[in-house]
Motif scaffolding. Structure first.
Motif, PDB file in Angstrom:
ATOM      1  N   VAL A   1       0.837  -1.200   0.000  1.00 46.21           N
ATOM      2  CA  VAL A   1       0.000   0.000   0.000  1.00 46.21           C
ATOM      3  C   VAL A   1       0.872   1.249   0.000  1.00 46.21           C
ATOM      4  CG1 VAL A   1      -1.650   1.350   1.362  1.00 46.21           C
ATOM      5  CG2 VAL A   1      -1.957  -1.126   1.117  1.00 46.21           C
ATOM      6  N   TYR A   2       1.919   1.216   0.823  1.00 47.27           N
ATOM      7  CA  TYR A   2       2.842   2.363   0.895  1.00 47.27           C
ATOM      8  C   TYR A   2       3.523   2.600  -0.452  1.00 47.27           C
ATOM      9  CZ  TYR A   2       7.185   4.877   1.924  1.00 47.27           C
ATOM     10  OH  TYR A   2       8.229   5.758   1.894  1.00 47.27           O
ATOM     11  N   GLU A   3       4.027   1.530  -1.054  1.00 49.10           N
ATOM     12  CA  GLU A   3       4.732   1.678  -2.333  1.00 49.10           C
ATOM     13  C   GLU A   3       3.795   2.156  -3.443  1.00 49.10           C
ATOM     14  OE1 GLU A   3       6.521  -2.152  -2.823  1.00 49.10           O
ATOM     15  OE2 GLU A   3       8.259  -1.652  -1.563  1.00 49.10           O
ATOM     16  N   THR A   4       2.536   1.703  -3.410  1.00 44.50           N
ATOM     17  CA  THR A   4       1.562   2.176  -4.391  1.00 44.50           C
ATOM     18  C   THR A   4       1.283   3.668  -4.201  1.00 44.50           C
ATOM     19  OG1 THR A   4       0.508   0.010  -4.544  1.00 44.50           O
ATOM     20  CG2 THR A   4      -0.794   1.901  -5.258  1.00 44.50           C
ATOM     21  N   ALA A   5       1.133   4.066  -2.943  1.00 45.24           N
ATOM     22  CA  ALA A   5       0.875   5.476  -2.648  1.00 45.24           C
ATOM     23  C   ALA A   5       2.039   6.351  -3.097  1.00 45.24           C
ATOM     24  CB  ALA A   5       0.611   5.667  -1.157  1.00 45.24           C
ATOM     25  N   VAL A   6       3.272   5.874  -2.872  1.00 40.94           N
ATOM     26  CA  VAL A   6       4.455   6.616  -3.305  1.00 40.94           C
ATOM     27  C   VAL A   6       4.499   6.680  -4.831  1.00 40.94           C
ATOM     28  CG1 VAL A   6       6.983   6.611  -3.389  1.00 40.94           C
ATOM     29  CG2 VAL A   6       5.790   6.132  -1.230  1.00 40.94           C
TER      30      VAL A   6
ATOM     31  N   GLY B   1       2.196   9.098  -6.323  1.00 42.74           N
ATOM     32  CA  GLY B   1       2.398  10.483  -5.909  1.00 42.74           C
ATOM     33  C   GLY B   1       1.376  10.988  -4.917  1.00 42.74           C
ATOM     34  N   LEU B   2       0.829  10.090  -4.081  1.00 39.79           N
ATOM     35  CA  LEU B   2      -0.211  10.479  -3.133  1.00 39.79           C
ATOM     36  C   LEU B   2       0.344  11.037  -1.829  1.00 39.79           C
ATOM     37  CD1 LEU B   2      -2.628   7.437  -3.626  1.00 39.79           C
ATOM     38  CD2 LEU B   2      -2.735   9.694  -4.708  1.00 39.79           C
ATOM     39  N   LEU B   3       1.665  10.917  -1.629  1.00 37.25           N
ATOM     40  CA  LEU B   3       2.281  11.398  -0.394  1.00 37.25           C
ATOM     41  C   LEU B   3       3.234  12.545  -0.693  1.00 37.25           C
ATOM     42  CD1 LEU B   3       3.173   7.979   1.307  1.00 37.25           C
ATOM     43  CD2 LEU B   3       1.291   9.497   1.909  1.00 37.25           C
ATOM     44  N   ASP B   4       3.177  13.575   0.155  1.00 36.21           N
ATOM     45  CA  ASP B   4       4.179  14.632   0.054  1.00 36.21           C
ATOM     46  C   ASP B   4       5.514  14.066   0.494  1.00 36.21           C
ATOM     47  OD1 ASP B   4       2.320  16.481  -0.812  1.00 36.21           O
ATOM     48  OD2 ASP B   4       1.831  17.155   1.233  1.00 36.21           O
ATOM     49  N   LYS B   5       6.603  14.751   0.137  1.00 36.93           N
ATOM     50  CA  LYS B   5       7.941  14.207   0.363  1.00 36.93           C
ATOM     51  C   LYS B   5       8.230  13.944   1.841  1.00 36.93           C
ATOM     52  CE  LYS B   5      12.731  14.686  -1.019  1.00 36.93           C
ATOM     53  NZ  LYS B   5      13.709  15.443  -1.823  1.00 36.93           N
ATOM     54  N   GLU B   6       7.908  14.909   2.708  1.00 42.58           N
ATOM     55  CA  GLU B   6       8.232  14.740   4.127  1.00 42.58           C
ATOM     56  C   GLU B   6       7.450  13.593   4.767  1.00 42.58           C
ATOM     57  OE1 GLU B   6       8.344  17.227   8.334  1.00 42.58           O
ATOM     58  OE2 GLU B   6       8.157  18.315   6.436  1.00 42.58           O
ATOM     59  N   PRO B   7       6.113  13.525   4.603  1.00 42.96           N
ATOM     60  CA  PRO B   7       5.380  12.361   5.156  1.00 42.96           C
ATOM     61  C   PRO B   7       5.853  11.041   4.557  1.00 42.96           C
ATOM     62  CG  PRO B   7       3.857  14.113   4.572  1.00 42.96           C
ATOM     63  CD  PRO B   7       5.190  14.516   4.041  1.00 42.96           C
TER      64      PRO B   7
END
Length: 202
Positions: free
Chosen positions: A168-173, A176-182
């Motif tokens: 899930v994390y890798e898909t979100a990354v 582009g669903l996550l800003d760089k800092e989060p």
């Protein structure tokens, strides 16, 4: 639990699938539904070139029913199966990282009655994906250490379902669903969690 047509190299090998150690009662709704469909999925993966290791069994209630109420052959409330897939011509000795192995585990209802644990009314569909669980859940219900032959650092990670969280994390990354800092904070946290899982209980 092992299908006859999967053991046809020799007659003794095939005959072993008919021993009572390989047999338990299954309801037709289960065997002809999600269980049978997962068998087909596993076979298709093998025919497509994967190697599969399969462990399966039953989960029995405190006072299991028996076939024909004769008190002889107990009927499990649920059946379970864990399929471990690796690349062609590879075995457990070739599993060095969590990316070297894929594990799918299911628990399916197995009673012909309704309104009881494992009852036929719990079969919500014939799609085996609706019955996927973590290996830890099967181990808690049975007392077995199902993936004991895997290296401990890999076993602890894949049994827990942590791989699903990573996906899930890798898909979100990737999307582009996550800003760089989060993304960085979450990534570091996941790394620490994975290291803790790999170490196992202190």
């Amino acid at each position: 639990m092992t299908q006859s047509f999967n053991r046809t190299v020799t007659l003794p090998d095939n005959a072993s699938t008919y021993y009572t150690t390989n047999i338990l009662p299954q309801s037709s709704a289960n065997n002809g539904g999600p269980w049978g469909n997962f068998e087909r999925y596993t076979n298709d993966r093998v025919f497509a070139g994967a190697e599969a290791y399969v462990v399966a069994g039953g989960i029995y209630g405190a006072a299991p029913t028996t076939l024909k109420d004769e008190g002889k052959v107990q009927v499990p409330d649920y059946t379970w199966k864990v399929a471990l897939f690796v690349d062609l011509d590879e075995g457990l000795a070739d599993v060095a990282t969590r990316d070297d192995v894929e594990i799918v585990a299911i628990i399916t209802p197995n009673r012909i009655e309704s309104g009881v644990p494992g009852g036929v009314d719990e079969i919500v569909s014939n799609d085996w994906r609706d019955y996927v669980v973590e290996v830890d859940e099967i181990e808690a219900a049975t007392g077995y250490d199902v993936l004991d032959l895997l290296p401990d650092d890999i076993e602890n990670v894949v049994e827990s379902g942590f791989d699903d969280l990573i996906a899930v994390y890798e898909t979100a990354v990737g999307d582009g669903l996550l800003d760089k800092e989060p993304e960085q904070v979450l990534g570091k946290s996941l790394e620490q969690i994975e290291k803790g899982l790999a170490r196992g209980p202190l």
